[in-house]
Scaffold this motif. Structure first.
Motif, short mmCIF file in Angstrom:
data_model
loop_
_atom_site.label_atom_id
_atom_site.label_comp_id
_atom_site.label_asym_id
_atom_site.label_seq_id
_atom_site.Cartn_x
_atom_site.Cartn_y
_atom_site.Cartn_z
N MET A 61 4.46 -7.42 1.17
CA MET A 61 3.68 -6.95 2.40
C MET A 61 3.15 -5.29 1.89
O MET A 61 3.94 -4.63 1.49
CB MET A 61 4.49 -6.46 3.51
N LEU A 62 1.76 -5.24 2.35
CA LEU A 62 1.49 -3.75 2.00
C LEU A 62 2.29 -2.68 2.80
O LEU A 62 2.25 -2.83 3.92
CB LEU A 62 -0.05 -3.60 2.39
N PRO A 63 2.47 -1.72 2.24
CA PRO A 63 3.60 -0.51 3.01
C PRO A 63 2.67 0.09 3.77
O PRO A 63 1.39 0.44 3.36
CB PRO A 63 4.17 0.24 1.56
N PRO A 64 3.22 0.85 4.89
CA PRO A 64 2.31 1.73 5.69
C PRO A 64 1.90 3.10 4.68
O PRO A 64 2.59 3.25 3.64
CB PRO A 64 3.40 2.13 6.79
N THR A 65 0.90 3.60 5.23
CA THR A 65 0.15 4.82 4.73
C THR A 65 0.50 5.98 5.73
O THR A 65 -0.03 7.03 5.00
CB THR A 65 -1.36 4.46 4.52
N ASP A 66 0.88 5.98 6.70
CA ASP A 66 1.13 7.18 7.53
C ASP A 66 2.71 6.97 8.27
O ASP A 66 3.04 5.69 8.33
CB ASP A 66 0.20 7.38 8.45
N GLN A 67 3.20 8.05 8.84
CA GLN A 67 4.55 7.87 9.24
C GLN A 67 4.57 7.32 10.59
O GLN A 67 5.75 7.33 11.20
CB GLN A 67 5.11 9.45 9.47
N TYR A 68 3.48 6.68 11.20
CA TYR A 68 3.47 6.09 12.62
C TYR A 68 3.24 4.59 12.47
O TYR A 68 3.10 4.07 13.62
CB TYR A 68 2.31 7.06 13.57
N GLN A 69 2.83 4.20 11.52
CA GLN A 69 2.46 2.74 11.16
C GLN A 69 3.72 2.03 11.11
O GLN A 69 4.56 2.31 10.55
CB GLN A 69 1.75 2.66 10.03
N ARG A 70 4.05 1.00 12.00
CA ARG A 70 4.96 0.27 12.00
C ARG A 70 5.08 -1.02 11.09
O ARG A 70 3.90 -1.65 10.76
CB ARG A 70 5.55 -0.38 13.33
N ALA A 71 6.20 -1.27 10.33
CA ALA A 71 6.49 -2.43 9.54
C ALA A 71 7.97 -2.81 9.58
O ALA A 71 8.85 -2.18 10.34
CB ALA A 71 5.94 -2.00 8.19
N PRO A 72 8.24 -3.80 8.91
CA PRO A 72 9.69 -3.99 8.86
C PRO A 72 10.54 -3.00 8.18
O PRO A 72 9.86 -2.22 7.31
CB PRO A 72 10.05 -5.37 7.85
N PRO A 73 11.50 -2.50 8.71
CA PRO A 73 12.31 -1.33 8.15
C PRO A 73 12.28 -1.04 6.53
O PRO A 73 12.04 0.07 6.27
CB PRO A 73 13.70 -1.27 8.75
N VAL A 92 10.43 -2.15 4.43
CA VAL A 92 8.91 -1.92 4.11
C VAL A 92 8.46 -0.39 4.31
O VAL A 92 7.93 0.15 3.43
CB VAL A 92 7.98 -2.94 4.35
N THR A 93 8.89 -0.01 5.46
CA THR A 93 8.61 1.39 5.80
C THR A 93 9.32 2.50 4.74
O THR A 93 8.79 3.42 4.37
CB THR A 93 9.02 1.57 7.18
N LEU A 94 10.62 2.00 4.38
CA LEU A 94 11.46 2.69 3.44
C LEU A 94 10.69 2.80 2.29
O LEU A 94 10.58 3.93 1.57
CB LEU A 94 12.75 2.43 3.28
N CYS A 95 10.05 1.64 1.82
CA CYS A 95 9.37 1.17 0.64
C CYS A 95 8.27 2.25 0.54
O CYS A 95 7.86 2.85 -0.51
CB CYS A 95 9.24 -0.09 0.22
N ALA A 96 7.64 2.59 1.74
CA ALA A 96 6.40 3.08 1.48
C ALA A 96 6.82 4.92 1.34
O ALA A 96 6.21 5.40 0.43
CB ALA A 96 5.78 3.15 2.78
N LEU A 97 7.99 5.06 1.87
CA LEU A 97 8.40 6.57 1.56
C LEU A 97 8.88 6.80 -0.17
O LEU A 97 8.32 7.55 -0.57
CB LEU A 97 9.46 6.71 2.47
N LEU A 98 9.49 5.74 -0.42
CA LEU A 98 9.85 5.67 -1.87
C LEU A 98 8.95 5.94 -2.77
O LEU A 98 8.75 6.35 -3.97
CB LEU A 98 10.95 4.68 -2.28
N ARG A 99 7.63 4.91 -2.49
CA ARG A 99 6.37 4.99 -3.46
C ARG A 99 5.59 6.06 -3.21
O ARG A 99 4.79 6.49 -4.01
CB ARG A 99 5.66 3.76 -2.87
N GLY A 100 5.86 6.87 -2.20
CA GLY A 100 5.05 8.07 -2.12
C GLY A 100 3.72 7.77 -1.21
O GLY A 100 2.82 8.52 -1.13
N ARG A 101 3.88 6.46 -0.65
CA ARG A 101 2.62 6.35 0.44
C ARG A 101 2.71 7.40 1.38
O ARG A 101 1.67 7.42 2.28
CB ARG A 101 2.71 4.95 0.76
#
Length: 465
Positions: free
Chosen positions: A138-150, A152-161
């Protein structure tokens, strides 16, 4: 070369080799989050270490030091991966952080928008994260308000997205380091927590026994036993060994007899807790051990370390009275939920192994092969988290009839959690050879296993020799 010598050494030699390492290889906690010698400030620090080496305690120490103004960050968020794995609903980063914070979602949002470069995220236990299909595809979120499975949301933070300017410190078992490197933003800094030094072991013994005579006896017993001396470099095992020795000294029995492997140390500790802290549990010892084993297995197979009340009470009649389970309140948005976990992840792995060996021969073999099958058919083999190796090592340790610890125990003395690259489940690898040995032993259960269970059910004095 020095690391190779450390891994292959034992007992007092192990501590001497470790102590001889260049002082430049060691860093203090206060420099962990500072720029390196070239002035480069890494965006992410990986703190890796084997099970029980003190990764979570290090994170807690950083939080306490920050509260005492020892770090420059405006705010620190402590993110526990074992709690994230329990969240079932889609969530954004702000909501995710509010699960383990006294700040409201609005306050968190304001802080993240105002100065993200002054925010430190402490992500503890990456290896305990549930690696679902969404995590990889799943494509990770790109902002702090976009919802996704938890996850995946953490992965977006780790990746720097999300919030790329923020600072990350992520702890993980060494077994999951390859996965983490592939999902973590750069530049990265790698640090390993290696546990107690020889001086640290001595200081821990002093604080544990709080009695000069008992300390001297206990510490000298350990120094004279190279297996225990090396094992005490792992803090959680050092605590277990101290507990076992204290009970034996109080009973007037041999302080270190039978403590040759990690499995034997855990079994002895199990017996102490069953004898002194489980008498009023309302369950017989065999029933209690099997019920804890079922619960542990459920968590291992589903990548779960937190259990809700309903699940636990279905298997354990008095979980609050079990010394092997920890009870705590888990914040869930506007309400709190009572949750349970094993006292340490290694105990969950140990009880899973013990549960498999309490079954009859056919069912035991079936369960182990099911576990191996799940490992092989992971959704993404490239990032497959090694969830089962420690369980298999415990199984082999419990089945081992060799007085000297057997071939595999000698190769990995008291290090069931140390997985090298060749130990991944690949054709011809060390791990597959180990599985073959386990399967062979399961076809003919050892007499020592029956002896262990017989003693456990009667007088709770178990010794593996």
């Amino acid at each position: 070369m020095e690391l190779e010598k450390e891994i292959s050494s034992r007992g007092e030699t192990f501590q001497q080799v470790r102590g001889s390492r260049s002082s430049q290889e060691y860093i203090s906690l206060d420099t962990l989050l500072k720029p390196d010698s070239c002035g480069i400030n890494p965006g992410a620090v990986i703190l890796q270490g084997n099970s029980g080496n003190g990764k979570s305690f290090t994170v807690q120490k950083i939080v306490m030091d920050w509260a005492c103004d020892l770090y420059k960050f405006d705010v620190v968020f402590h993110v526990k991966c074992k709690e994230i794995s329990h969240i079932s609903s889609r969530t954004n980063l702000v909501e995710l952080l509010s699960y383990n914070s006294f700040l409201s979602s609005d306050e968190i949002s304001t802080i993240l928008q105002r100065s993200p470069e002054q925010v430190l995220f402490l992500v503890d236990g990456f290896d305990e994260l549930k690696y679902t299909e969404d995590f990889y595809r799943m494509l990770p979120p790109t902002d702090q308000y976009q919802r996704a499975p938890p996850e995946v949301t953490l992965c977006a933070l780790l990746r720097g997205r999300i919030l790329r300017e923020s600072f990350l410190l992520v702890t993980t078992r060494s077994t999951a380091i390859d996965i983490l490197k592939n999902v973590l933003k750069e530049p990265q800094s790698f640090t390993e927590i290696i546990g107690f030094s020889e001086k640290g072991v001595e200081e821990y013994f002093k604080k544990f026994f709080q009695n000069d005579i008992l300390f001297s006896k206990g510490y000298e017993y350990v120094r004279a036993n190279e297996t225990l001396h090396m094992a005490c470099s792992i803090p959680v095992i050092c605590w277990i060994i101290c507990t076992v020795i204290r009970e034996r000294l109080n009973d007037g029995t041999d302080a270190t007899s039978g403590l040759e492997t990690t499995a034997s140390i855990y079994v002895d500790f199990l017996c102490i807790l069953l004898e002194h802290h489980s008498q009023g549990s309302g369950q017989s010892v065999p029933t209690l051990v099997k019920s804890l084993g079922r619960l542990a297995e459920k968590g291992i197979l589903s990548q779960q370390v937190l259990f809700d009340e309903k699940t636990v009470y279905e298997m354990v009649s008095d979980p609050a009275g079990s010394p092997f389970l920890c009870k705590f309140l888990f914040k869930k948005r506007i309400h709190q939920e009572t949750m349970f976990s094993f006292m340490h992840l290694s105990f969950q792995e140990f009880f899973t192994a013990l549960y498999y060996l309490l079954m009859d021969e056919h069912e035991s073999k079936k369960k182990v092969m099911q576990m191996v099958s799940l490992h092989k058919t992971n959704v993404n083999a490239q990032y497959s988290a090694p969830r089962f190796e420690a369980v298999v090592y415990f199984i082999f340790g419990l089945l081992n009839e060799d007085k000297d610890g057997g071939e595999w125990a000698n190769e990995r003395p008291l290090r069931p959690f140390k997985i090298t690259k060749t130990d991944k489940y690949l054709p011809g690898s060390g791990f597959q050879v180990l599985l073959a040995n386990v399967e062979k032993n399961l076809q003919k259960p050892s007499e020592i296993l029956h002896s262990i269970l017989s003693h456990m059910y009667s007088n709770l004095t178990i010794k593996i020799i």
